[in-house]
Design a protein around this motif. Structure first.
Motif, PDB file in Angstrom:
ATOM      1  N   VAL A 190       0.841  -1.201   0.000  1.00  0.00           N
ATOM      2  CA  VAL A 190       0.000   0.000   0.000  1.00  0.00           C
ATOM      3  C   VAL A 190       0.875   1.249   0.000  1.00  0.00           C
ATOM      4  CG1 VAL A 190      -1.714   1.298   1.306  1.00  0.00           C
ATOM      5  CG2 VAL A 190      -1.899  -1.181   1.154  1.00  0.00           C
ATOM      6  N   ASP A 191       1.944   1.212   0.768  1.00  0.00           N
ATOM      7  CA  ASP A 191       2.841   2.362   0.842  1.00  0.00           C
ATOM      8  C   ASP A 191       3.533   2.609  -0.490  1.00  0.00           C
ATOM      9  OD1 ASP A 191       4.222   4.396   2.521  1.00  0.00           O
ATOM     10  OD2 ASP A 191       5.981   3.219   1.993  1.00  0.00           O
ATOM     11  N   ASP A 192       3.936   1.538  -1.188  1.00  0.00           N
ATOM     12  CA  ASP A 192       4.555   1.691  -2.503  1.00  0.00           C
ATOM     13  C   ASP A 192       3.597   2.364  -3.477  1.00  0.00           C
ATOM     14  OD1 ASP A 192       6.870   0.465  -1.654  1.00  0.00           O
ATOM     15  OD2 ASP A 192       6.203  -1.535  -2.242  1.00  0.00           O
ATOM     16  N   THR A 193       2.342   1.923  -3.472  1.00  0.00           N
ATOM     17  CA  THR A 193       1.349   2.498  -4.372  1.00  0.00           C
ATOM     18  C   THR A 193       1.118   3.971  -4.054  1.00  0.00           C
ATOM     19  OG1 THR A 193       0.269   0.339  -4.521  1.00  0.00           O
ATOM     20  CG2 THR A 193      -0.996   2.256  -5.261  1.00  0.00           C
ATOM     21  N   TYR A 194       1.054   4.282  -2.771  1.00  0.00           N
ATOM     22  CA  TYR A 194       0.862   5.679  -2.367  1.00  0.00           C
ATOM     23  C   TYR A 194       1.990   6.555  -2.903  1.00  0.00           C
ATOM     24  CZ  TYR A 194       0.687   9.743   0.736  1.00  0.00           C
ATOM     25  OH  TYR A 194       0.644  11.022   1.227  1.00  0.00           O
ATOM     26  N   ARG A 195       3.223   6.102  -2.765  1.00  0.00           N
ATOM     27  CA  ARG A 195       4.359   6.905  -3.207  1.00  0.00           C
ATOM     28  C   ARG A 195       4.404   7.016  -4.728  1.00  0.00           C
ATOM     29  NH1 ARG A 195       7.032   7.928   1.248  1.00  0.00           N
ATOM     30  NH2 ARG A 195       6.943   6.425   2.956  1.00  0.00           N
ATOM     31  N   ALA A 205       1.968   9.604  -5.625  1.00  0.00           N
ATOM     32  CA  ALA A 205       2.490  10.926  -5.273  1.00  0.00           C
ATOM     33  C   ALA A 205       3.486  11.410  -6.327  1.00  0.00           C
ATOM     34  CB  ALA A 205       3.133  10.900  -3.901  1.00  0.00           C
ATOM     35  N   ARG A 206       4.361  10.516  -6.795  1.00  0.00           N
ATOM     36  CA  ARG A 206       5.346  10.919  -7.799  1.00  0.00           C
ATOM     37  C   ARG A 206       4.683  11.242  -9.134  1.00  0.00           C
ATOM     38  NH1 ARG A 206       8.640   6.929  -5.119  1.00  0.00           N
ATOM     39  NH2 ARG A 206       7.934   5.318  -6.538  1.00  0.00           N
ATOM     40  N   GLU A 207       3.651  10.473  -9.503  1.00  0.00           N
ATOM     41  CA  GLU A 207       2.942  10.758 -10.741  1.00  0.00           C
ATOM     42  C   GLU A 207       2.247  12.123 -10.674  1.00  0.00           C
ATOM     43  OE1 GLU A 207       2.898   9.134 -13.490  1.00  0.00           O
ATOM     44  OE2 GLU A 207       3.842   7.222 -12.945  1.00  0.00           O
ATOM     45  N   MET A 208       1.679  12.432  -9.517  1.00  0.00           N
ATOM     46  CA  MET A 208       1.033  13.737  -9.346  1.00  0.00           C
ATOM     47  C   MET A 208       2.052  14.872  -9.419  1.00  0.00           C
ATOM     48  SD  MET A 208      -1.495  12.568  -6.236  1.00  0.00           S
ATOM     49  CE  MET A 208      -2.002  14.229  -5.809  1.00  0.00           C
ATOM     50  N   ILE A 209       3.224  14.646  -8.802  1.00  0.00           N
ATOM     51  CA  ILE A 209       4.272  15.665  -8.854  1.00  0.00           C
ATOM     52  C   ILE A 209       4.739  15.878 -10.285  1.00  0.00           C
ATOM     53  CG2 ILE A 209       6.689  16.086  -8.235  1.00  0.00           C
ATOM     54  CD1 ILE A 209       6.069  14.811  -5.509  1.00  0.00           C
ATOM     55  N   GLU A 210       4.858  14.813 -11.060  1.00  0.00           N
ATOM     56  CA  GLU A 210       5.274  14.934 -12.450  1.00  0.00           C
ATOM     57  C   GLU A 210       4.248  15.719 -13.267  1.00  0.00           C
ATOM     58  OE1 GLU A 210       7.594  14.870 -15.640  1.00  0.00           O
ATOM     59  OE2 GLU A 210       8.148  14.173 -13.627  1.00  0.00           O
ATOM     60  N   ALA A 211       2.964  15.509 -12.967  1.00  0.00           N
ATOM     61  CA  ALA A 211       1.922  16.285 -13.664  1.00  0.00           C
ATOM     62  C   ALA A 211       2.049  17.772 -13.341  1.00  0.00           C
ATOM     63  CB  ALA A 211       0.539  15.769 -13.260  1.00  0.00           C
ATOM     64  N   LEU A 270      12.113  18.634  -3.796  1.00  0.00           N
ATOM     65  CA  LEU A 270      12.308  18.264  -2.403  1.00  0.00           C
ATOM     66  C   LEU A 270      11.262  17.250  -1.945  1.00  0.00           C
ATOM     67  CD1 LEU A 270      13.236  21.727  -0.844  1.00  0.00           C
ATOM     68  CD2 LEU A 270      14.744  19.769  -1.179  1.00  0.00           C
ATOM     69  N   GLU A 271      10.017  17.448  -2.383  1.00  0.00           N
ATOM     70  CA  GLU A 271       8.956  16.496  -2.032  1.00  0.00           C
ATOM     71  C   GLU A 271       9.232  15.127  -2.652  1.00  0.00           C
ATOM     72  OE1 GLU A 271       5.001  17.818  -2.766  1.00  0.00           O
ATOM     73  OE2 GLU A 271       5.385  19.863  -2.049  1.00  0.00           O
ATOM     74  N   GLU A 272       9.659  15.130  -3.935  1.00  0.00           N
ATOM     75  CA  GLU A 272       9.913  13.855  -4.607  1.00  0.00           C
ATOM     76  C   GLU A 272      11.150  13.174  -4.020  1.00  0.00           C
ATOM     77  OE1 GLU A 272       9.964  12.057  -9.125  1.00  0.00           O
ATOM     78  OE2 GLU A 272      10.211  14.203  -8.812  1.00  0.00           O
ATOM     79  N   ALA A 273      12.163  13.980  -3.663  1.00  0.00           N
ATOM     80  CA  ALA A 273      13.361  13.403  -3.054  1.00  0.00           C
ATOM     81  C   ALA A 273      13.026  12.746  -1.730  1.00  0.00           C
ATOM     82  CB  ALA A 273      14.414  14.489  -2.857  1.00  0.00           C
ATOM     83  N   ALA A 274      12.136  13.383  -0.954  1.00  0.00           N
ATOM     84  CA  ALA A 274      11.735  12.789   0.325  1.00  0.00           C
ATOM     85  C   ALA A 274      11.042  11.453   0.099  1.00  0.00           C
ATOM     86  CB  ALA A 274      10.816  13.744   1.080  1.00  0.00           C
ATOM     87  N   ALA A 275      10.196  11.385  -0.914  1.00  0.00           N
ATOM     88  CA  ALA A 275       9.511  10.124  -1.215  1.00  0.00           C
ATOM     89  C   ALA A 275      10.499   9.063  -1.671  1.00  0.00           C
ATOM     90  CB  ALA A 275       8.451  10.352  -2.290  1.00  0.00           C
ATOM     91  N   TYR A 276      11.474   9.464  -2.490  1.00  0.00           N
ATOM     92  CA  TYR A 276      12.470   8.509  -2.975  1.00  0.00           C
ATOM     93  C   TYR A 276      13.327   7.985  -1.839  1.00  0.00           C
ATOM     94  CZ  TYR A 276      16.603   6.652  -5.251  1.00  0.00           C
ATOM     95  OH  TYR A 276      17.628   5.841  -5.631  1.00  0.00           O
ATOM     96  N   ARG A 277      13.771   8.885  -0.955  1.00  0.00           N
ATOM     97  CA  ARG A 277      14.640   8.471   0.145  1.00  0.00           C
ATOM     98  C   ARG A 277      13.935   7.494   1.065  1.00  0.00           C
ATOM     99  NH1 ARG A 277      18.971  11.352   1.779  1.00  0.00           N
ATOM    100  NH2 ARG A 277      18.352  11.223   3.955  1.00  0.00           N
ATOM    101  N   GLU A 278      12.632   7.694   1.288  1.00  0.00           N
ATOM    102  CA  GLU A 278      11.906   6.763   2.148  1.00  0.00           C
ATOM    103  C   GLU A 278      11.673   5.437   1.455  1.00  0.00           C
ATOM    104  OE1 GLU A 278       8.419   8.558   3.698  1.00  0.00           O
ATOM    105  OE2 GLU A 278       9.448  10.314   4.475  1.00  0.00           O
TER     106      GLU A 278
END
Length: 532
Positions: free
Chosen positions: A479-484, A487-493, A521-529
């Motif tokens: 579930v967490d993978d799907t959420y992230r 989030a990344r797809e939304m950031i790309e849009a 910064l938001e995407e980097a935080a998602a990637y790092r986690e």
């Protein structure tokens, strides 16, 4: 000065290291192999390894990065095995390999043989730790290998200086050699202890991330140069300072930490890739210098020294692992049980690297009386073949050995559970702090914004627990993978819209860069986690 060969070396090394990440072959081995081949390709410049560059300019940043990324607490918990390998083993290997080389090679003076022993004594654990992480070795073995690589260069360089003084006829004695070793070691630690607090204070009081990162890049060179200036071990000074700074890195501004990690990853990647390629490129120079020694005869000596290096490490590792446990009840109670498999891996993970070659290249051409250094070219050749042999033979077989021994890997479930519990405790503390702030009448915050802060905390707390949950059978995601991913797809849009607005001249480039940095910064935080 023609900069093109240097640029070509860096670019080609980076490209090869990038390719290695997509193959099962560790990057150091592929880089060395390509370097050996490229050395005889027409048009490839001659790259001669210069110890005056490698030791003061390449070694300090690599040690700094490794020490900062190490755990001071883990190293302290494993201080005994680390010290036995980084100090005891290096000194034992210097004498044992040197004496065996003295017996093997006719007319090789004992002093020159001990120089060879000191040169090939320190393993370079970059390749070993890379394989250990890739295969998920137990963290204790990885910590011991890392700790060994941080200190063993200092031991080897000091032992080399003592042996070299005897070889060139500068009249040193065993007592004088021991004194020099102790002074260099203690002096390096003292210099590190003196520098670490003021350097950390300066890092925490500089307000600009750009200045803080500039200081961060200078620190290993400052520590190394300061120690060497007073005759102490620059390697130990760098390690002591870096361990302290790494242990207290949380006290540095967050913007500095984000930039610093990216900068140092790039620096380490470039230096590690280049030095391993540089090792392979030394082959023509080494063969050219053999002189009176035939290649066939020298190869027999090389095989003998290689076998001696491998066997001597096992002769040290097994007693150093089990004898202290037999003699000390306290060690048995404090340290986990060990089977024969762990020291087998540690014993085989003894690949040599660029430090050995750099030390060998620094051997002077002549002795104190003006005569040629005895068998210098042969010592250089035997160092080169030992480095190549250990990297290729041990490096290629270490993964298979680890799999064959079936060592218990890292318990990912237990690690994730510990992470979730830690995050839960931290989130509870943050919630209490939030409530304290909201109760203060001076802190007027609209309810929707207060709820948003609570939602962020709840999301952070749940994200780790969700990784322990069920997996989507179609996508293989938690579930967490799907959420992230969402989030990344939304950031790309959003990113595409900002670029379109810039192209339509509805916002200028400066505003677009500001908005994109916020998304980055938001995407980097998602990637790092996401990263393991």
């Amino acid at each position: 000065m023609d900069a093109l060969p240097l640029v070509g070396l860096i670019a080609a090394s980076a490209a090869i290291a990038g390719v290695a990440r997509r193959t099962p072959v560790p990057a150091p081995l592929l880089l060395v192999t390509v370097g050996l081949i490229a050395a005889y390709v027409p048009g490839v410049p001659d790259y001669t390894l210069d110890p005056s560059i490698v030791l003061p300019l390449v070694l300090p940043p690599l040690l700094h990065k490794a020490a900062v990324d190490s755990s001071y607490l883990d190293l302290r918990a494993n201080l005994r095995p680390v010290a036995l390998l980084s100090v005891g083993y290096v000194l034992f290997a210097t004498v044992a390999v040197g004496y065996l080389a003295f017996l093997l090679v006719p007319d090789l003076p004992l002093t020159a043989a001990l120089v060879l022993g000191a040169v090939v004594a320190p393993p370079d654990a970059v390749a070993a730790t890379a394989i250990a992480r890739r295969l998920g070795l137990p963290s204790r073995i990885t910590t011991i290998l890392q700790g060994e690589s941080l200190v063993n260069d200092a031991t080897a360089i000091t032992a080399y200086r003592v042996a070299l003084a005897a070889a060139v006829g500068e009249g040193t004695s065993w007592v004088g050699g021991i004194e020099e070793f102790v002074l260099a070691s203690v002096g390096g630690v003292v210099v590190g202890l003196v520098l670490m607090v003021p350097l950390h204070w300066l890092r925490t009081h500089l307000r600009e991330a750009l200045l803080q990162n500039t200081l961060s890049l200078l620190i290993p060179f400052v520590a190394y140069a300061a120690a060497e200036q007073v005759g102490a071990s620059g390697v130990l000074a760098v390690v002591v300072v870096a361990l302290y700074l790494g242990h207290r890195s949380w006290q540095v501004d967050f913007a500095t930490r984000l930039q610093e990690e990216a900068v140092w990853k790039m620096v380490a990647f470039i230096l590690e890739s280049s030095v391993f390629a540089l090792i392979g490129l030394q082959l023509p120079y080494v063969l050219k210098g053999l002189g009176g020694y035939g290649v066939g005869e020298s190869l027999w000596y090389a095989v003998g020294v290689f076998v001696a290096v491998v066997v001597v490490r096992f002769i040290w590792v097994f007693p150093a692992t089990f004898v202290p446990r037999v003699l000390s009840k306290r060690i048995r109670e404090r340290e986990p049980d060990i089977t024969w498999t762990a020291p087998t891996v540690v014993g085989w993970a003894g690949m040599r690297g660029v430090v050995s070659l750099a030390i060998a290249f620094s051997i002077p051409m002549t002795t104190a009386d003006g005569g040629p250094f005895p068998a210098r070219n042969l010592v250089l050749f035997l160092t080169f073949t030992t480095v190549i042999g250990t990297l290729v033979v041990q490096g290629l077989t270490l993964p298979s050995l680890i799999r064959a021994l079936k060592l218990p890997g890292r318990d990912r479930y237990a690690e994730t559970l510990a992470e979730a519990q830690a995050q839960s405790e931290a989130s509870r503390a943050a919630e209490l702090r939030l409530e304290e702030l909201l109760e203060d009448e001076r802190n007027a915050l609209p309810q929707p914004l207060a709820d948003r802060l609570r939602t962020v905390l709840e999301r952070r707390r749940n994200s780790v627990w969700e990784r322990l949950g069920t997996v989507n059978e179609v996508t293989g995601e938690s579930v967490d993978d799907t959420y992230r991913r969402f989030a990344r797809e939304m950031i790309e849009a959003e990113r595409e819209v900002f670029v379109q607005l810039r192209d339509q001249r509805r916002i200028d480039d400066e505003m677009m860069r500001t908005l994109l940095r916020r998304l980055d910064l938001e995407e980097a935080a998602a990637y790092r986690e996401d990263a393991p």
